[in-house]
Design a protein around this motif. Structure first.
Motif, mmCIF file in Angstrom:
data_model
loop_
_atom_site.group_PDB
_atom_site.id
_atom_site.type_symbol
_atom_site.label_atom_id
_atom_site.label_comp_id
_atom_site.label_asym_id
_atom_site.label_seq_id
_atom_site.Cartn_x
_atom_site.Cartn_y
_atom_site.Cartn_z
ATOM 1 N N ILE A 305 0.774 -1.148 0.076
ATOM 2 C CA ILE A 305 0.054 -0.046 -0.085
ATOM 3 C C ILE A 305 0.676 1.291 0.119
ATOM 4 N N ALA A 306 2.039 1.180 0.669
ATOM 5 C CA ALA A 306 2.895 2.398 0.771
ATOM 6 C C ALA A 306 3.501 2.624 -0.735
ATOM 7 N N ILE A 307 3.838 1.807 -1.309
ATOM 8 C CA ILE A 307 4.317 1.676 -2.819
ATOM 9 C C ILE A 307 3.285 2.236 -3.691
ATOM 10 N N ALA A 308 1.953 1.833 -3.429
ATOM 11 C CA ALA A 308 0.835 2.157 -4.216
ATOM 12 C C ALA A 308 0.630 3.610 -4.058
ATOM 13 N N GLN A 309 0.745 4.061 -2.827
ATOM 14 C CA GLN A 309 0.737 5.711 -2.334
ATOM 15 C C GLN A 309 1.538 6.479 -3.239
ATOM 16 N N LEU A 310 2.845 5.924 -3.112
ATOM 17 C CA LEU A 310 3.762 6.854 -3.855
ATOM 18 C C LEU A 310 3.885 6.833 -5.181
ATOM 19 N N LEU A 311 3.117 5.844 -5.815
ATOM 20 C CA LEU A 311 2.967 5.698 -7.258
ATOM 21 C C LEU A 311 1.918 6.869 -7.777
ATOM 22 N N TYR A 312 0.793 6.811 -6.507
ATOM 23 C CA TYR A 312 -0.267 7.668 -6.872
ATOM 24 C C TYR A 312 0.048 9.168 -6.713
ATOM 25 N N ASP A 313 1.099 9.356 -5.612
ATOM 26 C CA ASP A 313 1.266 10.704 -5.446
ATOM 27 C C ASP A 313 2.122 11.445 -6.496
ATOM 28 N N ILE A 314 3.161 10.571 -7.465
ATOM 29 C CA ILE A 314 3.949 11.041 -8.163
ATOM 30 C C ILE A 314 2.959 11.276 -9.456
ATOM 31 N N ARG A 315 2.012 10.386 -9.900
ATOM 32 C CA ARG A 315 1.276 10.470 -10.977
ATOM 33 C C ARG A 315 0.371 11.703 -10.940
ATOM 34 N N THR A 316 -0.023 11.880 -9.730
ATOM 35 C CA THR A 316 -0.917 13.055 -9.590
ATOM 36 C C THR A 316 -0.297 14.425 -9.483
ATOM 37 N N SER A 317 1.054 14.371 -9.143
ATOM 38 C CA SER A 317 1.798 15.348 -9.537
ATOM 39 C C SER A 317 1.933 15.680 -10.973
ATOM 40 N N TRP A 318 1.961 14.707 -11.791
ATOM 41 C CA TRP A 318 1.932 15.054 -13.066
ATOM 42 C C TRP A 318 0.633 15.493 -13.915
ATOM 43 N N GLY A 319 -0.435 15.485 -13.069
ATOM 44 C CA GLY A 319 -1.663 15.704 -13.551
ATOM 45 C C GLY A 319 -2.420 14.411 -14.167
ATOM 46 N N MET A 320 -1.760 13.311 -13.750
ATOM 47 C CA MET A 320 -2.473 11.930 -14.387
ATOM 48 C C MET A 320 -3.668 11.482 -13.469
ATOM 49 N N ARG A 321 -4.672 11.081 -14.142
ATOM 50 C CA ARG A 321 -5.752 10.502 -13.221
ATOM 51 C C ARG A 321 -6.309 9.635 -14.167
ATOM 52 N N PHE A 322 -6.808 8.634 -13.499
ATOM 53 C CA PHE A 322 -7.491 7.320 -14.138
ATOM 54 C C PHE A 322 -9.064 7.628 -13.964
ATOM 55 N N GLU A 323 -9.944 7.199 -14.708
ATOM 56 C CA GLU A 323 -11.192 7.213 -14.468
ATOM 57 C C GLU A 323 -11.824 6.619 -13.063
#
Length: 327
Positions: A305-323
């Motif tokens: 879950i920690a790694i998933a959170q980091l991936l999410y945070d980085i992608r969010t910082s790029w403006g990437m989101r999935f539906e």
């Protein structure tokens, strides 16, 4: 353990090849499922599997299957794992475990509720070298870790390139191979960074094909993670401490590391894989399932879950989101 394989792509073939070499350990291929019966049959013929199905539902319903290896595209992991758990199967799911953090938490909770084992197939965590590396770092042999660098890159073409980058499939270099880098860093530091900055290049698919991420940890250690699909990069990793350095010429397969200490001759340590590296996570999953565990004590849900959170945070910082994506 009687395994079912859900999907028939490249990674599923590697898993099947591994299981075939573990029959003396009690591992066997019981069934395979695909969304196309022809694909399932071809896979079954190639790997000597008796049962094959033209739907994932049929595979999950097979009473002879005890555990299922989920090898579908990233965006399908959540629904596929949930299907398997609801049909009473243990699950080993390819990384990244899920696209969202909330999905990951839901699956771990569901497995615990059902009394079934589930784990993200982060196979490099179970390689013998990493057990020794963590010992070296814990004992402070190279002192305090001040800097880490890791990189991974390859070129994908044609249909494979499209699969790697399609946003609807959870595509992008970070989720596909950057997760190895970030998982490696988490394995070493056992914590999330307090901050990060990054440079990223987006491709025509609207996903990332290159990123260079700098992560700063609470003790001042700085790590650099470079990942790209579009250029060949050796999977090198360097760990610099206050008393010495550790170099891995391939941190993914991790069969060799070189320890260099001040005023001492370098030490080369080798840890050859028994088969191809997948065998260690398979053994661990089977052992945990036999013992009635719902998760692993070494690569825990908290780690995943920690790694998933980091991936999410980085992608969010790029403006990437999935539906439908939410933390």
């Amino acid at each position: 353990m009687k395994w079912g394989i859900l999907a028939t792509g490249r990674i599923a073939k590697k898993f099947a090849e591994t299981i075939l070499q573990m029959e003396e350990e009690g591992e066997m291929l019981a069934a395979v499922g695909s969304r196309q019966l022809e694909s399932a049959k071809a896979f079954a013929d190639a790997y000597h599997i008796d049962n094959y199905y033209g739907s994932y539902e049929q595979l999950a319903s097979d009473p002879d299957v005890e555990a299922i290896y989920v090898a579908t595209p990233n965006s399908m992991h959540y629904e596929n794992c949930k299907l398997c758990l609801l049909h009473g199967k243990h699950v080993l799911c390819e990384k990244p475990f899920t696209i969202t953090v909330s999905q990951a938490k839901e699956l771990y909770d569901l497995a615990a509720e059902k009394g079934l084992f589930i784990m993200e197939a982060f196979w490099i965590w179970f390689l013998p070298l990493y057990g020794k590396l963590r010992e070296i770092l814990k004992e402070g042999i190279i002192g305090e870790i001040r800097q880490i660098k890791c990189e991974y890159g390859f070129v994908a073409e044609g249909a494979r390139k499209e699969r790697k980058f399609k946003s609807e499939l959870g595509g992008g270099a970070l989720l596909d191979i950057g997760i190895y880098n970030l998982g490696f860093l988490y394995l070493l530091k056992q914590e999330l960074p307090k901050s990060f900055t990054s440079k990223v290049h987006m491709n025509e698919y609207g996903t990332d094909d290159y990123s260079d991420i700098e992560l700063v940890y609470s003790d001042g250690c700085v790590a650099q993670s470079i990942q790209t699909i579009g250029k060949e990069l050796e999977r090198n990793a360097t760990i610099i401490g206050t008393k010495g350095t550790i170099f891995l010429n391939d941190f993914q397969h991790a069969e060799r590391m070189t320890v260099c200490l001040e005023h001492q001759k370098e030490i080369v340590m080798e840890f050859p894989e028994d088969i191809n590296g997948f065998e260690y996570e398979i053994r661990e999953a089977s052992k945990c399932a036999r013992e009635g565990k719902t998760s692993n004590d070494y690569y825990t849900p908290k780690d995943s879950i920690a790694i998933a959170q980091l991936l999410y945070d980085i992608r969010t910082s790029w403006g990437m989101r999935f539906e439908g994506e939410e933390c």
